[in-house]
Scaffold this motif. Structure first.
Motif, PDB file in Angstrom:
ATOM      1  N   VAL A 332       0.826  -1.203   0.000  1.00  0.00           N
ATOM      2  CA  VAL A 332       0.000   0.000   0.000  1.00  0.00           C
ATOM      3  C   VAL A 332       0.865   1.259   0.000  1.00  0.00           C
ATOM      4  CG1 VAL A 332      -1.896  -1.159   1.170  1.00  0.00           C
ATOM      5  CG2 VAL A 332      -0.162   0.054   2.526  1.00  0.00           C
ATOM      6  N   VAL A 333       0.211   2.368  -0.331  1.00  0.00           N
ATOM      7  CA  VAL A 333       0.854   3.680  -0.304  1.00  0.00           C
ATOM      8  C   VAL A 333       0.101   4.571   0.671  1.00  0.00           C
ATOM      9  CG1 VAL A 333       1.284   5.789  -1.624  1.00  0.00           C
ATOM     10  CG2 VAL A 333       1.784   3.553  -2.639  1.00  0.00           C
ATOM     11  N   ILE A 334       0.837   5.229   1.549  1.00  0.00           N
ATOM     12  CA  ILE A 334       0.284   6.265   2.419  1.00  0.00           C
ATOM     13  C   ILE A 334       0.913   7.585   1.997  1.00  0.00           C
ATOM     14  CG2 ILE A 334       0.068   7.117   4.781  1.00  0.00           C
ATOM     15  CD1 ILE A 334       0.325   4.284   5.780  1.00  0.00           C
ATOM     16  N   SER A 335       0.076   8.585   1.737  1.00  0.00           N
ATOM     17  CA  SER A 335       0.592   9.912   1.405  1.00  0.00           C
ATOM     18  C   SER A 335      -0.462  10.956   1.723  1.00  0.00           C
ATOM     19  CB  SER A 335       0.991   9.994  -0.074  1.00  0.00           C
ATOM     20  OG  SER A 335      -0.140  10.198  -0.900  1.00  0.00           O
ATOM     21  N   ALA A 336      -0.081  12.219   1.593  1.00  0.00           N
ATOM     22  CA  ALA A 336      -1.003  13.319   1.869  1.00  0.00           C
ATOM     23  C   ALA A 336      -1.821  13.706   0.644  1.00  0.00           C
ATOM     24  CB  ALA A 336      -0.220  14.528   2.375  1.00  0.00           C
ATOM     25  N   TYR A 337      -1.588  13.046  -0.481  1.00  0.00           N
ATOM     26  CA  TYR A 337      -2.249  13.442  -1.723  1.00  0.00           C
ATOM     27  C   TYR A 337      -3.681  12.929  -1.773  1.00  0.00           C
ATOM     28  CZ  TYR A 337      -3.190  13.926  -6.716  1.00  0.00           C
ATOM     29  OH  TYR A 337      -3.745  14.263  -7.921  1.00  0.00           O
ATOM     30  N   ASP A 338      -4.625  13.821  -2.113  1.00  0.00           N
ATOM     31  CA  ASP A 338      -6.019  13.402  -2.276  1.00  0.00           C
ATOM     32  C   ASP A 338      -6.672  14.105  -3.469  1.00  0.00           C
ATOM     33  OD1 ASP A 338      -6.190  15.957  -1.309  1.00  0.00           O
ATOM     34  OD2 ASP A 338      -7.507  15.496   0.378  1.00  0.00           O
ATOM     35  N   ALA A 425      14.314  19.460  -2.692  1.00  0.00           N
ATOM     36  CA  ALA A 425      13.562  19.321  -3.944  1.00  0.00           C
ATOM     37  C   ALA A 425      13.264  17.860  -4.212  1.00  0.00           C
ATOM     38  CB  ALA A 425      14.367  19.913  -5.109  1.00  0.00           C
ATOM     39  N   ILE A 426      12.298  17.615  -5.081  1.00  0.00           N
ATOM     40  CA  ILE A 426      11.908  16.249  -5.430  1.00  0.00           C
ATOM     41  C   ILE A 426      13.068  15.486  -6.049  1.00  0.00           C
ATOM     42  CG2 ILE A 426      11.001  16.999  -7.671  1.00  0.00           C
ATOM     43  CD1 ILE A 426       9.722  14.054  -5.490  1.00  0.00           C
ATOM     44  N   GLU A 427      13.962  16.182  -6.762  1.00  0.00           N
ATOM     45  CA  GLU A 427      15.091  15.501  -7.400  1.00  0.00           C
ATOM     46  C   GLU A 427      15.963  14.790  -6.366  1.00  0.00           C
ATOM     47  OE1 GLU A 427      13.491  18.480 -10.104  1.00  0.00           O
ATOM     48  OE2 GLU A 427      14.222  18.651  -8.025  1.00  0.00           O
ATOM     49  N   ASN A 428      16.215  15.458  -5.238  1.00  0.00           N
ATOM     50  CA  ASN A 428      17.028  14.845  -4.179  1.00  0.00           C
ATOM     51  C   ASN A 428      16.258  13.744  -3.459  1.00  0.00           C
ATOM     52  OD1 ASN A 428      17.302  18.058  -4.180  1.00  0.00           O
ATOM     53  ND2 ASN A 428      19.336  17.181  -4.008  1.00  0.00           N
ATOM     54  N   LEU A 429      14.991  14.018  -3.185  1.00  0.00           N
ATOM     55  CA  LEU A 429      14.159  13.042  -2.477  1.00  0.00           C
ATOM     56  C   LEU A 429      14.015  11.760  -3.292  1.00  0.00           C
ATOM     57  CD1 LEU A 429      12.217  12.296  -0.170  1.00  0.00           C
ATOM     58  CD2 LEU A 429      10.385  13.409  -1.476  1.00  0.00           C
ATOM     59  N   ARG A 430      13.868  11.919  -4.591  1.00  0.00           N
ATOM     60  CA  ARG A 430      13.662  10.769  -5.468  1.00  0.00           C
ATOM     61  C   ARG A 430      14.795   9.750  -5.338  1.00  0.00           C
ATOM     62  NH1 ARG A 430      12.865  13.589 -10.189  1.00  0.00           N
ATOM     63  NH2 ARG A 430      10.631  13.741  -9.782  1.00  0.00           N
ATOM     64  N   ILE A 431      16.036  10.232  -5.317  1.00  0.00           N
ATOM     65  CA  ILE A 431      17.198   9.342  -5.233  1.00  0.00           C
ATOM     66  C   ILE A 431      17.252   8.657  -3.870  1.00  0.00           C
ATOM     67  CG2 ILE A 431      19.707   9.203  -5.354  1.00  0.00           C
ATOM     68  CD1 ILE A 431      18.214   9.897  -8.015  1.00  0.00           C
ATOM     69  N   GLY A 455       7.992  20.704   1.983  1.00  0.00           N
ATOM     70  CA  GLY A 455       8.598  21.491   0.914  1.00  0.00           C
ATOM     71  C   GLY A 455       8.516  20.834  -0.450  1.00  0.00           C
ATOM     72  N   VAL A 456       8.120  19.560  -0.491  1.00  0.00           N
ATOM     73  CA  VAL A 456       7.901  18.861  -1.764  1.00  0.00           C
ATOM     74  C   VAL A 456       6.404  18.602  -1.902  1.00  0.00           C
ATOM     75  CG1 VAL A 456       8.346  16.774  -3.106  1.00  0.00           C
ATOM     76  CG2 VAL A 456      10.189  17.811  -1.773  1.00  0.00           C
ATOM     77  N   ALA A 457       5.869  18.857  -3.073  1.00  0.00           N
ATOM     78  CA  ALA A 457       4.422  18.771  -3.293  1.00  0.00           C
ATOM     79  C   ALA A 457       3.888  17.372  -3.029  1.00  0.00           C
ATOM     80  CB  ALA A 457       4.089  19.186  -4.727  1.00  0.00           C
ATOM     81  N   ASP A 458       2.659  17.316  -2.489  1.00  0.00           N
ATOM     82  CA  ASP A 458       2.032  16.035  -2.142  1.00  0.00           C
ATOM     83  C   ASP A 458       1.906  15.120  -3.351  1.00  0.00           C
ATOM     84  OD1 ASP A 458       1.758  16.998   0.426  1.00  0.00           O
ATOM     85  OD2 ASP A 458      -0.357  17.539   0.199  1.00  0.00           O
ATOM     86  N   ASP A 459       1.540  15.679  -4.512  1.00  0.00           N
ATOM     87  CA  ASP A 459       1.357  14.832  -5.694  1.00  0.00           C
ATOM     88  C   ASP A 459       2.673  14.236  -6.161  1.00  0.00           C
ATOM     89  OD1 ASP A 459       2.276  17.348  -6.513  1.00  0.00           O
ATOM     90  OD2 ASP A 459       1.291  17.203  -8.470  1.00  0.00           O
ATOM     91  N   GLU A 460       3.777  14.978  -5.988  1.00  0.00           N
ATOM     92  CA  GLU A 460       5.087  14.459  -6.389  1.00  0.00           C
ATOM     93  C   GLU A 460       5.532  13.326  -5.460  1.00  0.00           C
ATOM     94  OE1 GLU A 460       7.448  18.031  -8.584  1.00  0.00           O
ATOM     95  OE2 GLU A 460       7.308  18.206  -6.403  1.00  0.00           O
ATOM     96  N   ILE A 461       5.281  13.474  -4.167  1.00  0.00           N
ATOM     97  CA  ILE A 461       5.635  12.417  -3.220  1.00  0.00           C
ATOM     98  C   ILE A 461       4.797  11.173  -3.478  1.00  0.00           C
ATOM     99  CG2 ILE A 461       5.607  11.752  -0.786  1.00  0.00           C
ATOM    100  CD1 ILE A 461       6.296  14.628  -0.081  1.00  0.00           C
ATOM    101  N   ASN A 462       3.516  11.364  -3.737  1.00  0.00           N
ATOM    102  CA  ASN A 462       2.627  10.238  -4.027  1.00  0.00           C
ATOM    103  C   ASN A 462       3.091   9.494  -5.273  1.00  0.00           C
ATOM    104  OD1 ASN A 462      -0.096   8.895  -3.485  1.00  0.00           O
ATOM    105  ND2 ASN A 462      -0.359   9.553  -5.610  1.00  0.00           N
ATOM    106  N   ALA A 463       3.424  10.245  -6.332  1.00  0.00           N
ATOM    107  CA  ALA A 463       3.902   9.630  -7.579  1.00  0.00           C
ATOM    108  C   ALA A 463       5.218   8.884  -7.346  1.00  0.00           C
ATOM    109  CB  ALA A 463       4.078  10.691  -8.657  1.00  0.00           C
TER     110      ALA A 463
END
Length: 574
Positions: A332-338, A425-431, A455-463
């Motif tokens: 499953v995925v838990i995130s703030a994106y809705d 940024a999402i670039e750093n988080l992604r790695i 500081g990173v958008a909810d939709d980016e973290i969810n993706a």
């Protein structure tokens, strides 16, 4: 592999021999080297020099160039001379396929020569089965030894290093006929060459095994490391996920696969293969290396692997089902994106709290919390989920320790891993998130993921969360693209074509589409893709249905439309 050979809880680099590549030393005692590969024609001296300089300016330690034939191998000398004149003495590697004689020429001009066991002596793969007797197979190995020994002697004379680089997509028909399309076959393809290097006392060898499937890449390299250790071989390893793709997907797949091995101290040089400009690969590689290397000399984590854990062939840890979590249910995925998306999280959480728990109890624990009374309490729980977190610098090791202890104590509650980052940024988080969570998923330890980063958008973290699950093939939520990074062999505009194919097919959830610049790995990697788009000649493309070529030499301007027609036709037959 006995997990005691690799301490899965504590970070320590694997010990290897030292390999000299044009003045750069690669080994377990030296910092991990990062590299890339040009996509210019090796006959284009000026263009290749400029691209090498851009790679080096970004921090690249080693650069590889394709050498289709002897003239390209010879021209590497001109490229090297031009670079030295510009004050750059970076080691250059010749990439050789299909022609052992080209490797001989390259040894005179390049600092290192990469040979592919799948096509060094054996002919190009045709997917035909050959019934060898044991005697006939032994004769093939004698032929291989004679030819490869001659090459090693030349490299000794010239003071040059080699890379024995196996690609899953280009295993020979000989290996496939004897071992099948298996991890054992991939490892044996490599070991045939390494045994010759050992017997000939040739030490300047770097080894690689690559595949586009991250889980297979990780477990096959683990198998190789175990086999090398069993046979007294300790050459350094080059890591990479081949055909990783571009943009977010390419970065996630590379960080998942490479990061999982780096976590266990495996890997001495690496390349992040992206279907982009080669210099774009270097910052991603450095971010990954620096992140994992920061674990060095961390405080010791005392833990024992549970008896059911198989490091080489990990299976998902058996757990009870709690609602939609655990058992054989998808992670499953838990995130703030809705928001509006097909990839909605299974649970929404804000500020560390799950807003709708769906009748489940979520128990937040770190490793130090697992006292005797806590364990007893966990055993009494039903409809509960463990949310594991760690603030240790080696969070992967401590999270492994937590989940292994649960298994040792016969606690069968499912586990969701919760990682909180503070990346700009999402670039750093992604790695970093991909490197942390990917290995836990590949190990079969995790029933869900939860990533937080202010500081990173909810939709980016969810993706990102869904992207990591897709990269480990634990949960498929979108089209997967197996795309090569391109090199001097590429027959068309790879980046532009990949973008157009994505635009036309991104709605085809669960489909795997290969986009390959040439035939070196194209047909082989098609075996793992549902459809393949492969450069056949300048301006010509061949289309594949898995490993079967169904349309040859289509004009490039018609190829994408013909690919769509092929997919549509097949879907109508279903």
């Amino acid at each position: 592999m006995n997990t005691r050979q690799i301490d899965i809880f504590n970070y320590k680099r694997r010990s290897t021999v030292e390999v000299n590549i044009g003045g750069v030393t690669v080994s377990g005692k030296h910092p991990i080297k990062v590299q890339s590969m040009t996509n210019t024609s090796t006959m284009d001296t000026e263009g290749s020099v400029e691209q090498v300089l851009r790679i080096v300016a970004k921090g690249g330690d080693i650069v590889r160039l394709t050498t289709q034939g002897s003239r390209e191998a010879v021209n590497m000398g001109a490229i090297k001379a031009a670079l030295v004149e510009r004050g750059c003495n970076v080691p250059l590697v010749a990439d050789v396929h299909f022609n052992a004689s080209v490797a001989d020429v390259a040894a005179r001009y390049a600092d290192k020569v990469r040979v592919n066991p799948g096509n060094y002596v054996d002919t190009a793969r045709t997917f035909r089965h050959i019934d060898y007797t044991d005697e006939e197979y032994a004769q093939e190995l004698v032929r291989l030894r004679d030819r490869f020994t001659s090459f090693l002697n030349l490299c000794k004379q010239e003071g040059k290093a080699i890379r024995v680089g196996v690609n899953h997509g280009s295993l020979s028909d000989r290996i496939m006929s004897r071992y099948g399309d298996t991890p054992s076959g991939v490892v044996e393809s490599c070991m045939e060459f390494l045994r010759i290097c050992r017997d000939e006392e040739f030490k300047d060898v770097v080894v690689s095994i690559k595949t586009s499937n991250t889980a297979m890449m990780v477990t096959t390299v683990r198998r190789l490391v175990a086999q090398m250790a069993a046979e007294g071989i300790s050459y350094p390893l080059h890591l990479g996920v081949t055909e990783a793709g571009d943009a977010e997907d390419g970065r996630i797949k590379s960080a998942v696969g490479i990061g999982a091995l780096l976590a266990d101290g495996i890997g001495d040089t690496l390349r992040v293969s992206l279907a982009e400009a080669p210099e774009n690969e270097i910052p991603v590689a450095l971010e990954l290396v620096n992140y994992v290397s920061a674990r060095e000399e961390h405080s010791h984590i005392e833990a024992e692997p549970y008896a059911g854990f198989n490091y080489i062939d990990p299976q998902r840890r058996p757990t009870t089902v709690s609602g939609v979590v655990g058992g054989d249910k998808l992670p499953v995925v838990i995130s703030a994106y809705d928001g509006n998306s097909e990839m909605l999280p299974d649970f929404v959480a804000r500020n560390g709290e799950i807003t709708d728990k769906k009748g489940l109890e979520f128990i937040h624990l770190q490793y130090s919390d697992l006292t005797e009374s806590t364990v007893a309490n966990l055993k009494s729980k039903e409809n509960a989920v463990v949310v594991a977190f760690s603030n240790h610098v080696n969070a992967v090791g401590e999270l492994r320790a937590l989940i292994h202890k649960l298994a040792n104590e016969n606690v069968t509650l499912p586990v969701i891993v919760h990682r909180v980052y503070n990346e700009p940024a999402i670039e750093n988080l992604r790695i970093k998130a991909s490197a942390d969570l990917g290995v836990l998923l590949i190990d079969g330890l995790v029933d869900g993921v939860w990533i937080e980063n202010k500081g990173v958008a909810d939709d980016e973290i969810n993706a990102l969360a869904f992207g990591i699950l897709q990269a480990t093939r634990m949960r498929i939520s979108k089209t997967e693209y197996i795309a090569c990074p391109g090199c001097g062999r590429t027959m068309y505009d790879l980046q532009g074509t990949l973008a157009r194919i994505k635009a036309a097919t991104s709605h085809l959830k669960g489909l795997k589409i290969g986009v390959m610049g040439c035939i070196v790995n194209g047909p082989g990697e098609m075996a793992d893709a549902d459809y393949g788009y492969v450069g056949a000649a300048r301006g010509k493309v061949s289309l594949y249905r898995r490993k079967e070529c169904v349309e040859k030499n289509i004009p490039e301007d018609e190829a994408i439309e013909r690919l769509l027609q092929l997919i549509d036709s097949d879907r109508k037959k279903e």
